[in-house]
Design an enzyme around this catalytic site. Structure first.
Site, PDB file in Angstrom:
ATOM      1  N   ILE A   1       0.828  -1.213   0.000  1.00  0.00           N
ATOM      2  CA  ILE A   1       0.000   0.000   0.000  1.00  0.00           C
ATOM      3  C   ILE A   1       0.863   1.264   0.000  1.00  0.00           C
ATOM      4  O   ILE A   1       0.369   2.332  -0.288  1.00  0.00           O
ATOM      5  CB  ILE A   1      -0.982   0.068   1.207  1.00  0.00           C
ATOM      6  CG1 ILE A   1      -0.324  -0.390   2.496  1.00  0.00           C
ATOM      7  CG2 ILE A   1      -2.251  -0.686   0.923  1.00  0.00           C
ATOM      8  CD1 ILE A   1      -1.114  -0.052   3.734  1.00  0.00           C
TER       9      ILE A   1
ATOM     10  N   ASN B   1      13.333  -7.185   5.505  1.00  0.00           N
ATOM     11  CA  ASN B   1      13.642  -6.512   6.760  1.00  0.00           C
ATOM     12  C   ASN B   1      13.407  -7.515   7.887  1.00  0.00           C
ATOM     13  O   ASN B   1      12.322  -8.100   7.983  1.00  0.00           O
ATOM     14  CB  ASN B   1      12.747  -5.289   6.954  1.00  0.00           C
ATOM     15  CG  ASN B   1      13.032  -4.211   5.920  1.00  0.00           C
ATOM     16  OD1 ASN B   1      14.168  -4.031   5.494  1.00  0.00           O
ATOM     17  ND2 ASN B   1      11.995  -3.496   5.500  1.00  0.00           N
TER      18      ASN B   1
ATOM     19  N   GLY C   1      13.737  -2.172  10.299  1.00  0.00           N
ATOM     20  CA  GLY C   1      12.609  -1.536   9.618  1.00  0.00           C
ATOM     21  C   GLY C   1      11.418  -2.434   9.400  1.00  0.00           C
ATOM     22  O   GLY C   1      10.471  -2.048   8.720  1.00  0.00           O
ATOM     23  N   GLN C   2      11.439  -3.660   9.964  1.00  0.00           N
ATOM     24  CA  GLN C   2      10.265  -4.521   9.795  1.00  0.00           C
ATOM     25  C   GLN C   2       9.093  -3.947  10.572  1.00  0.00           C
ATOM     26  O   GLN C   2       9.224  -3.639  11.770  1.00  0.00           O
ATOM     27  CB  GLN C   2      10.564  -5.956  10.264  1.00  0.00           C
ATOM     28  CG  GLN C   2       9.412  -6.917   9.971  1.00  0.00           C
ATOM     29  CD  GLN C   2       9.730  -8.362  10.327  1.00  0.00           C
ATOM     30  OE1 GLN C   2      10.808  -8.682  10.829  1.00  0.00           O
ATOM     31  NE2 GLN C   2       8.771  -9.236  10.072  1.00  0.00           N
TER      32      GLN C   2
ATOM     33  N   HIS D   1       8.052 -11.470   4.855  1.00  0.00           N
ATOM     34  CA  HIS D   1       7.761 -11.113   3.463  1.00  0.00           C
ATOM     35  C   HIS D   1       9.033 -10.665   2.771  1.00  0.00           C
ATOM     36  O   HIS D   1       9.903 -10.051   3.381  1.00  0.00           O
ATOM     37  CB  HIS D   1       6.691 -10.028   3.377  1.00  0.00           C
ATOM     38  CG  HIS D   1       6.954  -8.839   4.247  1.00  0.00           C
ATOM     39  ND1 HIS D   1       6.715  -8.847   5.609  1.00  0.00           N
ATOM     40  CD2 HIS D   1       7.449  -7.612   3.964  1.00  0.00           C
ATOM     41  CE1 HIS D   1       7.054  -7.683   6.113  1.00  0.00           C
ATOM     42  NE2 HIS D   1       7.516  -6.904   5.134  1.00  0.00           N
ATOM     43  N   LEU D   2       9.093 -10.972   1.471  1.00  0.00           N
ATOM     44  CA  LEU D   2      10.156 -10.458   0.617  1.00  0.00           C
ATOM     45  C   LEU D   2       9.624  -9.234  -0.111  1.00  0.00           C
ATOM     46  O   LEU D   2       8.514  -9.265  -0.638  1.00  0.00           O
ATOM     47  CB  LEU D   2      10.534 -11.493  -0.461  1.00  0.00           C
ATOM     48  CG  LEU D   2      11.669 -12.469  -0.189  1.00  0.00           C
ATOM     49  CD1 LEU D   2      11.291 -13.409   0.922  1.00  0.00           C
ATOM     50  CD2 LEU D   2      12.002 -13.241  -1.461  1.00  0.00           C
ATOM     51  N   HIS D   3      10.418  -8.180  -0.147  1.00  0.00           N
ATOM     52  CA  HIS D   3      10.093  -7.029  -0.987  1.00  0.00           C
ATOM     53  C   HIS D   3      10.745  -7.240  -2.360  1.00  0.00           C
ATOM     54  O   HIS D   3      11.911  -7.658  -2.439  1.00  0.00           O
ATOM     55  CB  HIS D   3      10.696  -5.743  -0.401  1.00  0.00           C
ATOM     56  CG  HIS D   3      10.133  -5.335   0.925  1.00  0.00           C
ATOM     57  ND1 HIS D   3       9.209  -4.314   1.069  1.00  0.00           N
ATOM     58  CD2 HIS D   3      10.364  -5.792   2.184  1.00  0.00           C
ATOM     59  CE1 HIS D   3       8.912  -4.150   2.349  1.00  0.00           C
ATOM     60  NE2 HIS D   3       9.597  -5.042   3.049  1.00  0.00           N
TER      61      HIS D   3
HETATM   62  P1  5GP Z   1       8.287  -4.075   6.383  1.00  0.00           P
HETATM   63  O1  5GP Z   1       8.516  -2.660   6.820  1.00  0.00           O
HETATM   64  O2  5GP Z   1       7.643  -4.900   7.478  1.00  0.00           O
HETATM   65  O3  5GP Z   1       9.485  -4.742   5.777  1.00  0.00           O
HETATM   66  O4  5GP Z   1       7.242  -3.990   5.180  1.00  0.00           O
HETATM   67  C1  5GP Z   1       5.869  -3.923   5.381  1.00  0.00           C
HETATM   68  C2  5GP Z   1       5.256  -3.671   4.039  1.00  0.00           C
HETATM   69  O5  5GP Z   1       3.870  -3.978   4.114  1.00  0.00           O
HETATM   70  C3  5GP Z   1       5.367  -2.202   3.598  1.00  0.00           C
HETATM   71  O6  5GP Z   1       5.653  -2.147   2.203  1.00  0.00           O
HETATM   72  C4  5GP Z   1       3.950  -1.688   3.886  1.00  0.00           C
HETATM   73  O7  5GP Z   1       3.593  -0.602   3.074  1.00  0.00           O
HETATM   74  C5  5GP Z   1       3.137  -2.920   3.575  1.00  0.00           C
HETATM   75  N1  5GP Z   1       1.825  -2.971   4.199  1.00  0.00           N
HETATM   76  C6  5GP Z   1       1.516  -2.710   5.508  1.00  0.00           C
HETATM   77  N2  5GP Z   1       0.195  -2.891   5.725  1.00  0.00           N
HETATM   78  C7  5GP Z   1      -0.321  -3.283   4.518  1.00  0.00           C
HETATM   79  C8  5GP Z   1      -1.639  -3.617   4.106  1.00  0.00           C
HETATM   80  O8  5GP Z   1      -2.610  -3.589   4.865  1.00  0.00           O
HETATM   81  N3  5GP Z   1      -1.811  -3.959   2.795  1.00  0.00           N
HETATM   82  C9  5GP Z   1      -0.760  -4.003   1.909  1.00  0.00           C
HETATM   83  N4  5GP Z   1      -1.035  -4.347   0.635  1.00  0.00           N
HETATM   84  N5  5GP Z   1       0.497  -3.689   2.270  1.00  0.00           N
HETATM   85  C10 5GP Z   1       0.719  -3.331   3.561  1.00  0.00           C
END
Ligand code: 5GP
Ligand code: ZN
Length: 125
Positions: A37, A93, A99-100, A106-108
């Site tokens: 998102i 992350n 930054g998680q 999850h993989l970006h």
């Molecule tokens: P992190 O910071 O944990 O590595 O990444 C979390 C990712 O999940 C970020 O890209 C954040 O924008 C995304 N994200 C968080 N909440 C949601 C959601 O409700 N829906 C979607 N599609 N992405 C989300």
């Protein structure tokens, strides 16, 4: 810690169960790929294992097949999004200090613009 198949109060488990909305681009028996998102790059996808692991720290030797599968899905999605040749970054992350923010592994997959040689997609504050 053993992974849970489904975790309550986990947005990604809800998305996988389709009780929360998301733009799903791909799914198979092991993982689901969604658009984030809050994209940091023009193409920014998230590869979610169907089983809830809080972070990469929860992976063990028995998860090597899933780990490899997710990496190959990153490559597949890059191809489908036409960024195989222009370049893309695959990142995980691990922990709040890295930054998680969502504690479902999850993989970006990031791409669609030049990102330079560094690992960061944004400047450190
Ligand atoms: P992190 O910071 O944990 O590595 O990444 C979390 C990712 O999940 C970020 O890209 C954040 O924008 C995304 N994200 C968080 N909440 C949601 C959601 O409700 N829906 C979607 N599609 N992405 C989300
Ligand atoms: Zn979860």
């Amino acid at each position: 810690m053993q992974p849970e198949s489904v975790m309550t109060n986990c947005i990604f488990c809800d998305i996988i169960a389709k009780t929360a909305p998301a733009e799903i681009l791909y799914e198979d028996e092991q993982c689901v790929v969604i658009k984030t998102i809050q994209p940091l790059t023009p193409i920014h996808l998230l590869i979610l294992p169907r089983i809830h692991y809080s972070s990469l720290n929860d992976f063990t030797d028995s998860d090597s097949e899933l780990a490899g599968h997710m990496l190959l899905i990153a490559k597949l999605m890059a191809s489908r999004m036409n960024i195989s040749d222009s370049g893309y970054r695959v990142a995980i992350n691990v922990g709040a200090g890295a930054g998680q923010t969502v504690f479902h592994l999850h993989l970006h997959v990031l791409g669609g613009r030049p990102m330079g040689a560094g690992l960061m997609t944004e400047r450190l504050g």
